[in-house]
Design a protein around this motif. Structure first.
Motif, mmCIF file in Angstrom:
data_model
loop_
_atom_site.group_PDB
_atom_site.id
_atom_site.type_symbol
_atom_site.label_atom_id
_atom_site.label_comp_id
_atom_site.label_asym_id
_atom_site.label_seq_id
_atom_site.Cartn_x
_atom_site.Cartn_y
_atom_site.Cartn_z
ATOM 1 N N UNK A 152 0.843 -1.198 0.000
ATOM 2 C CA UNK A 152 0.000 0.000 0.000
ATOM 3 C C UNK A 152 0.883 1.254 0.000
ATOM 4 N N UNK A 153 0.297 2.409 -0.271
ATOM 5 C CA UNK A 153 1.078 3.651 -0.325
ATOM 6 C C UNK A 153 1.941 3.901 0.907
ATOM 7 N N UNK A 172 -5.233 4.218 7.138
ATOM 8 C CA UNK A 172 -5.816 5.172 6.192
ATOM 9 C C UNK A 172 -5.134 6.537 6.297
ATOM 10 N N UNK A 173 -4.872 6.996 7.528
ATOM 11 C CA UNK A 173 -4.165 8.272 7.706
ATOM 12 C C UNK A 173 -2.749 8.183 7.149
ATOM 13 N N UNK A 174 -2.070 7.067 7.388
ATOM 14 C CA UNK A 174 -0.707 6.893 6.872
ATOM 15 C C UNK A 174 -0.708 6.885 5.349
ATOM 16 N N UNK A 175 -1.702 6.237 4.732
ATOM 17 C CA UNK A 175 -1.800 6.235 3.272
ATOM 18 C C UNK A 175 -2.030 7.644 2.737
ATOM 19 N N UNK A 184 4.157 11.880 -1.588
ATOM 20 C CA UNK A 184 4.505 11.444 -2.945
ATOM 21 C C UNK A 184 4.208 12.560 -3.946
ATOM 22 N N UNK A 185 3.059 13.210 -3.795
ATOM 23 C CA UNK A 185 2.700 14.310 -4.696
ATOM 24 C C UNK A 185 3.688 15.468 -4.543
ATOM 25 N N UNK A 186 4.061 15.786 -3.311
ATOM 26 C CA UNK A 186 5.006 16.868 -3.064
ATOM 27 C C UNK A 186 6.370 16.550 -3.658
ATOM 28 N N UNK A 187 6.780 15.300 -3.558
ATOM 29 C CA UNK A 187 8.083 14.894 -4.077
ATOM 30 C C UNK A 187 8.048 14.671 -5.593
#
Length: 155
Positions: free
Chosen positions: A19-20, A135-138, A145-148
């Motif tokens: 998972x993410x 869910x919070x960790x994902x 990931x979006x920021x990076x």
């Protein structure tokens, strides 16, 4: 070769189905995961993708990108979590967790004094009611990931 009872290697063997939160961002040498059993959103773990148990055993390629990873993740955590600073810690001594890994932990302004510095580890293995949920960790993983932008270390 995956050594017996290595949590990081077991996860790496499942890479494509993780998972993410278990693969926030990665490159050929490093994988970033959100820590489990923590009360701190954004507590990251930076792991070499091959089994290694001591920093001095990192390859030159792994070592040369390590600093970029740590700084890039720290910058992303600041933007995503609003933390004042990050802690970067490496021990790799617990049974099943001897695989080299770096904790990159966001430290917020409101963190109590007794939890600052090494006291931050009091927020690991938190009671279940206080833990960051999967869910919070994902969600945090996807924001990071979006920021990076999918780039290792944000560079």
């Amino acid at each position: 070769m995956t050594p017996p009872e290595c949590y990081a290697c077991d996860k790496e063997a499942q890479f494509d189905t993780l998972p993410p939160r278990e693969r926030v961002v990665h490159d050929r040498y490093w994988r970033v995961a959100h820590a489990f059993d923590t009360a701190v959103p954004g507590w990251l773990v930076l792991l070499p993708r091959r089994h290694v148990t001591a920093v001095h055993d990192l390859t030159d390629a792994e070592a040369s990108s390590l600093g970029s990873w740590q700084v890039g993740l720290s910058r992303a955590l600041r933007e995503v979590t609003g933390c004042d600073k990050t802690y970067v810690v490496q021990f790799a001594e617990a049974e099943g967790f001897a695989h080299v890994h770096f904790h990159i932990v966001p430290r917020t302004a409101d963190l109590p004094q007794e939890r600052r510095g090494p006291g931050i580890f009091g927020l690991r293995r938190a009671p279940e009611s206080e833990r960051v949920t999967a869910e919070q960790a994902d969600r945090t993983a996807l924001a990071l990931r979006a920021r990076l932008g999918g780039r290792p270390g944000g560079v």
